[in-house]
Design a protein around this motif. Structure first.
Motif, PDB file in Angstrom:
ATOM      1  N   LYS A 148      11.952   6.909 -19.549  1.00 21.98           N
ATOM      2  CA  LYS A 148      11.119   6.227 -18.291  1.00 21.98           C
ATOM      3  C   LYS A 148      12.279   5.976 -17.101  1.00 21.98           C
ATOM      4  N   GLY A 149      13.442   5.783 -17.327  1.00 26.27           N
ATOM      5  CA  GLY A 149      14.596   5.241 -16.569  1.00 26.27           C
ATOM      6  C   GLY A 149      15.173   6.362 -15.905  1.00 26.27           C
ATOM      7  N   TYR A 150      14.766   7.638 -16.087  1.00 27.12           N
ATOM      8  CA  TYR A 150      15.560   8.725 -15.602  1.00 27.12           C
ATOM      9  C   TYR A 150      14.518   9.494 -14.579  1.00 27.12           C
ATOM     10  N   PRO A 151      14.632   9.424 -13.276  1.00 26.03           N
ATOM     11  CA  PRO A 151      13.819   9.772 -12.349  1.00 26.03           C
ATOM     12  C   PRO A 151      13.063  11.264 -12.420  1.00 26.03           C
ATOM     13  N   PRO A 152      13.790  12.292 -12.982  1.00 23.81           N
ATOM     14  CA  PRO A 152      13.421  13.560 -13.013  1.00 23.81           C
ATOM     15  C   PRO A 152      12.264  13.683 -14.152  1.00 23.81           C
ATOM     16  N   VAL A 153      12.261  12.741 -14.929  1.00 27.80           N
ATOM     17  CA  VAL A 153      11.167  12.691 -15.998  1.00 27.80           C
ATOM     18  C   VAL A 153       9.770  12.425 -15.563  1.00 27.80           C
ATOM     19  N   LEU A 154       8.764  13.113 -15.694  1.00 23.30           N
ATOM     20  CA  LEU A 154       7.474  12.842 -14.980  1.00 23.30           C
ATOM     21  C   LEU A 154       6.694  11.688 -15.796  1.00 23.30           C
ATOM     22  N   GLN A 155       6.042  10.982 -14.973  1.00 21.43           N
ATOM     23  CA  GLN A 155       5.198   9.943 -15.534  1.00 21.43           C
ATOM     24  C   GLN A 155       3.852  10.231 -16.044  1.00 21.43           C
ATOM     25  N   ASP A 156       3.532  11.202 -15.554  1.00 23.02           N
ATOM     26  CA  ASP A 156       2.177  11.907 -15.739  1.00 23.02           C
ATOM     27  C   ASP A 156       2.189  13.467 -15.874  1.00 23.02           C
ATOM     28  N   PRO A 157       2.069  13.936 -17.221  1.00 23.44           N
ATOM     29  CA  PRO A 157       1.802  13.360 -18.523  1.00 23.44           C
ATOM     30  C   PRO A 157       2.900  12.272 -18.700  1.00 23.44           C
ATOM     31  N   GLU A 158       2.633  11.332 -19.515  1.00 26.67           N
ATOM     32  CA  GLU A 158       3.555  10.343 -19.872  1.00 26.67           C
ATOM     33  C   GLU A 158       4.459  10.597 -21.263  1.00 26.67           C
ATOM     34  N   PRO A 159       5.707  10.402 -20.720  1.00 27.67           N
ATOM     35  CA  PRO A 159       6.677  10.689 -22.154  1.00 27.67           C
ATOM     36  C   PRO A 159       6.280   9.933 -23.222  1.00 27.67           C
ATOM     37  N   SER A 160       6.806  10.546 -24.351  1.00 30.11           N
ATOM     38  CA  SER A 160       6.377  10.156 -25.739  1.00 30.11           C
ATOM     39  C   SER A 160       7.367  10.277 -26.685  1.00 30.11           C
ATOM     40  N   VAL A 161       7.258   9.479 -27.730  1.00 26.45           N
ATOM     41  CA  VAL A 161       8.298   9.400 -29.077  1.00 26.45           C
ATOM     42  C   VAL A 161       7.377   9.636 -30.266  1.00 26.45           C
ATOM     43  N   VAL A 162       7.588  10.882 -30.956  1.00 26.96           N
ATOM     44  CA  VAL A 162       6.664  10.925 -32.221  1.00 26.96           C
ATOM     45  C   VAL A 162       7.881  11.209 -33.536  1.00 26.96           C
ATOM     46  N   THR A 163       7.310  10.395 -34.507  1.00 32.04           N
ATOM     47  CA  THR A 163       7.875  10.697 -35.716  1.00 32.04           C
ATOM     48  C   THR A 163       7.516  12.298 -36.552  1.00 32.04           C
ATOM     49  N   THR A 164       8.537  13.260 -36.607  1.00 33.66           N
ATOM     50  CA  THR A 164       8.161  14.300 -37.084  1.00 33.66           C
ATOM     51  C   THR A 164       8.372  14.580 -38.559  1.00 33.66           C
ATOM     52  N   GLU A 165       9.317  13.669 -39.021  1.00 33.70           N
ATOM     53  CA  GLU A 165       9.736  14.243 -40.587  1.00 33.70           C
ATOM     54  C   GLU A 165      10.206  13.038 -40.968  1.00 33.70           C
ATOM     55  N   LEU A 166      10.034  12.872 -42.486  1.00 36.30           N
ATOM     56  CA  LEU A 166      10.906  11.957 -43.347  1.00 36.30           C
ATOM     57  C   LEU A 166      11.783  12.717 -44.100  1.00 36.30           C
ATOM     58  N   ALA A 167      12.900  13.240 -43.558  1.00 37.87           N
ATOM     59  CA  ALA A 167      14.016  14.032 -44.171  1.00 37.87           C
ATOM     60  C   ALA A 167      14.522  13.484 -45.287  1.00 37.87           C
ATOM     61  N   ASN A 168      15.621  14.130 -45.952  1.00 39.66           N
ATOM     62  CA  ASN A 168      16.245  13.731 -46.915  1.00 39.66           C
ATOM     63  C   ASN A 168      17.327  12.531 -46.620  1.00 39.66           C
ATOM     64  N   SER A 169      17.840  12.545 -45.485  1.00 37.91           N
ATOM     65  CA  SER A 169      18.814  11.579 -44.960  1.00 37.91           C
ATOM     66  C   SER A 169      18.412  10.867 -43.795  1.00 37.91           C
ATOM     67  N   SER A 170      17.327  11.269 -43.230  1.00 34.98           N
ATOM     68  CA  SER A 170      17.035  10.531 -41.962  1.00 34.98           C
ATOM     69  C   SER A 170      15.448  10.515 -41.710  1.00 34.98           C
ATOM     70  N   VAL A 171      15.215   9.721 -40.625  1.00 33.82           N
ATOM     71  CA  VAL A 171      13.498   9.776 -40.140  1.00 33.82           C
ATOM     72  C   VAL A 171      14.078  10.434 -38.816  1.00 33.82           C
ATOM     73  N   ASN A 172      13.144  11.348 -38.726  1.00 40.00           N
ATOM     74  CA  ASN A 172      13.390  12.319 -37.625  1.00 40.00           C
ATOM     75  C   ASN A 172      12.322  12.077 -36.714  1.00 40.00           C
ATOM     76  N   LEU A 173      12.972  11.767 -35.318  1.00 41.98           N
ATOM     77  CA  LEU A 173      12.173  11.373 -34.133  1.00 41.98           C
ATOM     78  C   LEU A 173      12.281  12.778 -33.279  1.00 41.98           C
TER      79      LEU A 173
END
Length: 295
Positions: free
Chosen positions: A204-229
C-alpha cells in the motif's frame, strides 16, 4: 548510312528465337517501368491505409501481399511483351503448384492462410510481448509466411504462421493492468498476522501498486520448512516488472528489519548407531549448516 546500320541492328532477330532486339529493349523498359510503378503504388497504398483505423500489423501485411501480387502481374506482362504464351505458362504453373502440393508444399499455403487470419483477427500486434509456441518475445512483424519475435536478450525468433495460429497465445501486454505475485516463506515460529500486516503496508505504500483491485496476502502452503505467503498486487502493465522487483527486495528487507525469519530448507536426521558413526555424522553437521543430528 549509320542510321540504316543502327536500324538494322535494332530489328535484328536474336539467334534461335523470333524475338528482335527492339522487342527485348521495349520489354526490359516495360519491366523496369512496371517495377517502379509497383513501388509507387505500394507506397501510395500504405499511406492511404495508414489513415484508416486499421492496426499497423494489418497494414504491413496487406502492403507485403499487394507488392508480391503486383510483381507477379508485371512479370507476366513482361513475358507477354516478349511474345511468350502467358496463358500456357499459367496453366503449366498451376500444374506445377498441384505437383508441389502433392510433395508437401501445402505448408506454404497453410502459412499464407494463417498469416491472413493473424493479420485480420489480431491475437498479436506489433510491439506486444507474447508467448507463442513456447517462445517469448516482442512482436516485431507478421509477414505472409512467418511471424518474428524479438526476445528480451535481443534474439530474433521466426515462427511459421501456421504455428502461431495453431497454438495457444499468451499476450502479456494486451490488457491495461496485470497482477504481480511475489512468493515468500516465513518460519513456523514467526508471527503470521504480523508478517501479513508488514506485507500489506509494503504494497500500500508503493504508489505504482493500484488500490483497486486492492492488494492482498494469501497463505499458499504449509511447507516442510516454512509457511508460504504470496503477495498479490495489481499494477499497470508497463509498471509490472518494477512492482515485482520492488516487492521482492522490499519484503526481504522489511522482514529482516522486523525480525520475521525467512527460513532456508533444512532436514532433521535422527541416528541410532555406534559411537564411531555418531562422531562422523557430527563432523558432517559441523561442515554443513542446516543439517542437525540427534542421538
Amino acid at each position: 548510312m549509320d542510321g540504316v546500320i543502327s536500324s538494322g541492328i535494332i530489328e535484328h532477330v536474336i539467334p534461335y528465337t523470333d524475338i528482335t532486339v527492339s522487342r527485348v529493349i521495349f520489354s526490359l523498359a516495360l519491366l523496369v517501368a512496371g517495377l517502379v510503378l509497383v513501388k509507387l503504388l505500394v507506397r501510395i497504398f500504405r499511406r492511404g491505409i495508414e489513415k484508416t483505423k486499421l492496426p499497423a500489423l494489418t497494414t504491413q501485411f496487406l502492403g507485403h501481399f499487394l507488392k508480391i501480387l503486383l510483381c507477379v502481374v508485371v512479370v507476366l506482362i513482361f513475358l507477354k511483351s516478349l511474345g511468350f504464351d502467358v496463358d500456357s505458362y499459367v496453366v503449366g504453373l498451376s500444374a506445377v503448384i498441384g505437383l508441389v502440393l502433392g510433395l508437401g508444399m501445402q505448408d506454404t499455403f497453410t502459412n499464407i492462410a494463417a498469416g491472413v487470419w493473424v493479420a485480420a483477427i489480431r491475437p498479436v500486434d506489433t510491439g506486444e510481448m507474447v508467448t507463442v509456441n513456447g517462445q517469448t518475445g516482442k512482436v516485431k512483424s507478421v509477414g505472409i509466411m512467418s511471424t518474428e519475435l524479438l526476445t528480451p536478450d535481443n534474439q530474433l525468433i521466426t515462427i511459421p504462421n501456421k504455428l502461431v495460429w495453431g497454438s495457444s497465445i499468451v499476450n502479456m501486454t494486451r490488457m491495461p493492468t496485470r497482477r504481480a505475485s511475489v512468493d515468500v516463506g516465513i518460519s513456523y515460529n514467526s508471527d503470521l498476522e504480523k508478517a501479513v500486516k508488514i506485507a500489506m503496508d509494503l504494497m500500500k505504500g508503493y504508489p505504482p501498486v493500484l488500490q483497486d483491485p486492492e492488494p492482498s496476502v494469501v497463505t499458499t502452503e504449509l511447507a516442510n520448512s516454512s509457511v508460504n505467503l504470496q503477495l498479490r498486487a495489481w499494477a499497470k502493465t508497463g509498471d509490472l516488472m518494477a512492482v515485482k522487483n520492488y516487492l521482492t527486495a522490499g519484503i526481504f528487507e522489511a522482514y529482516r528489519r522486523e525480525g520475521i525469519e525467512i527460513p532456508f530448507p533444512q532436514m532433521d536426521i535422527y541416528i541410532k548407531e555406534s559411537k564411531e558413526t555418531r562422531k562422523e555424522i557430527m563432523e558432517i553437521q559441523t561442515a554443513n549448516s542446516g543439517i542437525r543430528a540427534y542421538e
